[in-house]
Design a protein around this motif. Structure first.
Motif, PDB file in Angstrom:
ATOM      1  N   ILE A 157      34.611  39.034  45.634  1.00  0.00           N
ATOM      2  CA  ILE A 157      35.712  38.133  45.996  1.00  0.00           C
ATOM      3  C   ILE A 157      36.084  37.288  44.783  1.00  0.00           C
ATOM      4  N   ASP A 158      37.387  37.123  44.585  1.00  0.00           N
ATOM      5  CA  ASP A 158      37.904  36.268  43.512  1.00  0.00           C
ATOM      6  C   ASP A 158      37.182  36.570  42.195  1.00  0.00           C
ATOM      7  N   GLU A 159      36.638  35.525  41.555  1.00  0.00           N
ATOM      8  CA  GLU A 159      35.952  35.727  40.275  1.00  0.00           C
ATOM      9  C   GLU A 159      34.499  36.169  40.457  1.00  0.00           C
ATOM     10  N   GLN A 160      34.048  36.191  41.695  1.00  0.00           N
ATOM     11  CA  GLN A 160      32.687  36.671  41.966  1.00  0.00           C
ATOM     12  C   GLN A 160      32.748  38.174  42.203  1.00  0.00           C
ATOM     13  N   ASP A 161      32.917  38.901  41.133  1.00  0.00           N
ATOM     14  CA  ASP A 161      33.151  40.335  41.278  1.00  0.00           C
ATOM     15  C   ASP A 161      32.282  41.172  40.334  1.00  0.00           C
ATOM     16  N   SER A 162      31.210  40.596  39.823  1.00  0.00           N
ATOM     17  CA  SER A 162      30.310  41.383  38.982  1.00  0.00           C
ATOM     18  C   SER A 162      29.472  42.315  39.854  1.00  0.00           C
ATOM     19  N   TYR A 163      28.932  43.363  39.245  1.00  0.00           N
ATOM     20  CA  TYR A 163      28.067  44.256  39.990  1.00  0.00           C
ATOM     21  C   TYR A 163      26.819  43.527  40.459  1.00  0.00           C
ATOM     22  N   GLN A 164      26.312  42.612  39.619  1.00  0.00           N
ATOM     23  CA  GLN A 164      25.116  41.868  39.995  1.00  0.00           C
ATOM     24  C   GLN A 164      25.362  41.013  41.229  1.00  0.00           C
ATOM     25  N   PHE A 165      26.575  40.439  41.351  1.00  0.00           N
ATOM     26  CA  PHE A 165      26.912  39.660  42.546  1.00  0.00           C
ATOM     27  C   PHE A 165      26.834  40.539  43.792  1.00  0.00           C
ATOM     28  N   LEU A 166      27.358  41.754  43.688  1.00  0.00           N
ATOM     29  CA  LEU A 166      27.335  42.670  44.829  1.00  0.00           C
ATOM     30  C   LEU A 166      25.899  43.059  45.175  1.00  0.00           C
ATOM     31  N   HIS A 185      34.043  48.485  51.399  1.00  0.00           N
ATOM     32  CA  HIS A 185      35.416  48.719  50.950  1.00  0.00           C
ATOM     33  C   HIS A 185      35.402  48.587  49.434  1.00  0.00           C
ATOM     34  N   ALA A 186      35.805  49.639  48.742  1.00  0.00           N
ATOM     35  CA  ALA A 186      35.629  49.720  47.286  1.00  0.00           C
ATOM     36  C   ALA A 186      36.674  48.929  46.507  1.00  0.00           C
ATOM     37  N   ARG A 187      37.109  47.811  47.041  1.00  0.00           N
ATOM     38  CA  ARG A 187      37.999  46.883  46.343  1.00  0.00           C
ATOM     39  C   ARG A 187      37.442  45.460  46.492  1.00  0.00           C
ATOM     40  N   LYS A 188      37.678  44.628  45.501  1.00  0.00           N
ATOM     41  CA  LYS A 188      37.407  43.211  45.673  1.00  0.00           C
ATOM     42  C   LYS A 188      38.514  42.606  46.521  1.00  0.00           C
ATOM     43  N   ALA A 189      38.311  41.398  46.992  1.00  0.00           N
ATOM     44  CA  ALA A 189      39.328  40.676  47.755  1.00  0.00           C
ATOM     45  C   ALA A 189      39.688  39.399  47.018  1.00  0.00           C
ATOM     46  N   TRP A 190      40.974  39.148  46.915  1.00  0.00           N
ATOM     47  CA  TRP A 190      41.459  37.868  46.409  1.00  0.00           C
ATOM     48  C   TRP A 190      41.738  36.976  47.606  1.00  0.00           C
ATOM     49  N   LEU A 191      40.981  35.906  47.713  1.00  0.00           N
ATOM     50  CA  LEU A 191      41.116  35.028  48.876  1.00  0.00           C
ATOM     51  C   LEU A 191      42.357  34.147  48.792  1.00  0.00           C
ATOM     52  N   LYS A 192      42.869  33.955  47.594  1.00  0.00           N
ATOM     53  CA  LYS A 192      44.087  33.173  47.415  1.00  0.00           C
ATOM     54  C   LYS A 192      45.087  33.986  46.603  1.00  0.00           C
ATOM     55  N   GLY A 193      46.344  33.951  47.014  1.00  0.00           N
ATOM     56  CA  GLY A 193      47.393  34.566  46.212  1.00  0.00           C
ATOM     57  C   GLY A 193      47.838  35.942  46.648  1.00  0.00           C
ATOM     58  N   LEU A 194      47.028  36.638  47.444  1.00  0.00           N
ATOM     59  CA  LEU A 194      47.406  37.961  47.928  1.00  0.00           C
ATOM     60  C   LEU A 194      47.358  37.984  49.446  1.00  0.00           C
ATOM     61  N   SER A 195      48.326  38.667  50.045  1.00  0.00           N
ATOM     62  CA  SER A 195      48.326  38.842  51.493  1.00  0.00           C
ATOM     63  C   SER A 195      47.294  39.902  51.862  1.00  0.00           C
ATOM     64  N   PRO A 196      46.928  40.007  53.152  1.00  0.00           N
ATOM     65  CA  PRO A 196      46.018  41.081  53.552  1.00  0.00           C
ATOM     66  C   PRO A 196      46.538  42.461  53.152  1.00  0.00           C
ATOM     67  N   LYS A 197      47.840  42.697  53.292  1.00  0.00           N
ATOM     68  CA  LYS A 197      48.412  43.984  52.892  1.00  0.00           C
ATOM     69  C   LYS A 197      48.239  44.205  51.394  1.00  0.00           C
ATOM     70  N   GLU A 198      48.523  43.177  50.602  1.00  0.00           N
ATOM     71  CA  GLU A 198      48.367  43.308  49.150  1.00  0.00           C
ATOM     72  C   GLU A 198      46.909  43.512  48.769  1.00  0.00           C
ATOM     73  N   ASN A 199      45.997  42.907  49.534  1.00  0.00           N
ATOM     74  CA  ASN A 199      44.574  43.081  49.260  1.00  0.00           C
ATOM     75  C   ASN A 199      44.090  44.490  49.565  1.00  0.00           C
TER      76      ASN A 199
END
Length: 346
Positions: A157-166, A185-199
């Motif tokens: 999520i957001d800037e917490q997207d390193s492999y170690q975080f996962l 789900h093989a994508r990160k999620a942006w909690l701010k700035g993107l809609s669910p569709k864009e995510n």
């Protein structure tokens, strides 16, 4: 019903496999808000005996305080999993127990939805930042049910997207709750700035990262989700993963599911024809209409059945234009079928 054929694990406690020895998650249809309701799942079950079907995400608040029955499903849908949204361990445990009593085969905790509404309720993808809380939620549910409790998550999520975080997230939840079943789900999620569709579209897919996760946690059942459309893609993923979860493609092109049992589960039964699937819905539609359901609420899930077939657009258009009219009944679907030539063996 498929449920009767499911095998218990070696400890005879929790159903984790189908009758071929595959994990239940070998092929599943993703939980999709406003899409995978009980009418959709009934239709999908006609196409595949073995696919694991998920409900839309249902919040604990809706189940506990809502006026309707948010746990209703058709017996024919099994195996079916309830996806819960929430972060209160007591409420989640209460809802999980109710779901098991109603006959669900699995409880899945949503740790992947990025919408603002979900975040405001402190559940969904934002929970990736609270691994200890997720572990507590899962362990609270596992204490009161005998069916699998699983987690659906993103890769970050957001800037917490390193492999170690996962790795830390999966490791913490697994170690502290005993959860050994994740869909990623093989994508990160942006909690701010993107809609669910864009995510679902903008963050890039990173399948190799999920493959590596499975290699690093070989004893965890792990399915992959995100952008999967063809059987060739599914079979490639299954070289690395225990299961694949398909979302929009299974909904928009539902006949894809007609070959799931044969291609992924080794079934030798004949593949159902599109026309047969449509006609098999007639008794269900008539029962639901008699119980007060609206035709359009059922047929909207069938619109993509004849995708790519001559007459398919006319089928779709006729249902779309007529199913919501007052008093519309089964004859709308019958007339729509007439748009598909009887000369076509489909």
């Amino acid at each position: 019903m498929v449920t009767d054929a499911l095998l218990n694990n070696q400890n005879d406690e929790i159903k984790t496999q189908d009758n071929s020895g595959y994990p239940m998650q070998r092929f599943s249809v993703a939980p999709m808000l406003d899409w995978t309701d009980r009418h959709c799942r009934y239709f999908h079950r006609l196409l595949s005996d073995n696919a694991l079907l998920y409900t839309e995400m249902v919040t604990t608040g809706a189940i506990i305080h809502g006026k309707g029955d948010f746990l209703t499903f058709n017996e024919e849908e099994n195996p079916v999993a309830l996806q819960l949204g929430g972060s209160n361990p007591v409420d989640l445990a209460h809802c999980a127990k109710l779901a098991q009593e109603r006959g669900y085969d699995e409880i899945n905790l949503n740790v992947g939805c990025p919408s603002d509404r979900v975040q405001n309720g402190r559940f969904g993808a934002c929970l990736m930042g609270e691994a200890d809380l997720v572990a507590l939620c899962v362990s609270s549910m596992r204490e009161v049910v005998d069916i699998p409790v699983t987690v659906k998550t993103r890769i970050g999520i957001d800037e917490q997207d390193s492999y170690q975080f996962l790795v830390d997230f999966i490791g913490t939840v697994n170690e502290k709750s005993g959860c050994d079943n994740f869909t990623v789900h093989a994508r990160k999620a942006w909690l701010k700035g993107l809609s669910p569709k864009e995510n679902r579209e903008i963050p890039p897919l990173d399948y190799p990262r999920v493959y590596q996760l499975k290699r690093d946690f070989p004893n965890i059942i792990m399915a992959i989700n995100g952008g999967i459309k063809t059987f060739d893609e599914m079979e490639e993923h299954l070289k690395h993963m225990d299961g694949v979860m398909v979302g929009r493609e299974a909904y928009q092109n539902p006949y894809l599911m007609a070959e799931v049992d044969q291609r992924l589960f080794g079934s030798s039964k004949p593949i159902i024809k599109r026309r047969e699937a449509a006609e098999a819905m007639f008794p269900y539609i008539e029962r639901q209409l008699a119980n007060g359901s609206k035709l359009g609420h059922i047929t909207r899930h069938m619109l993509g059945l004849f995708q790519g077939i001559p007459g398919g657009r006319q089928w779709r258009r006729y249902i779309s234009e007529n199913a919501h009219k007052p008093g519309s009944g089964i004859e709308v679907v019958q007339r729509a079928l007439e748009k598909i030539s009887n000369d076509l063996d489909v």
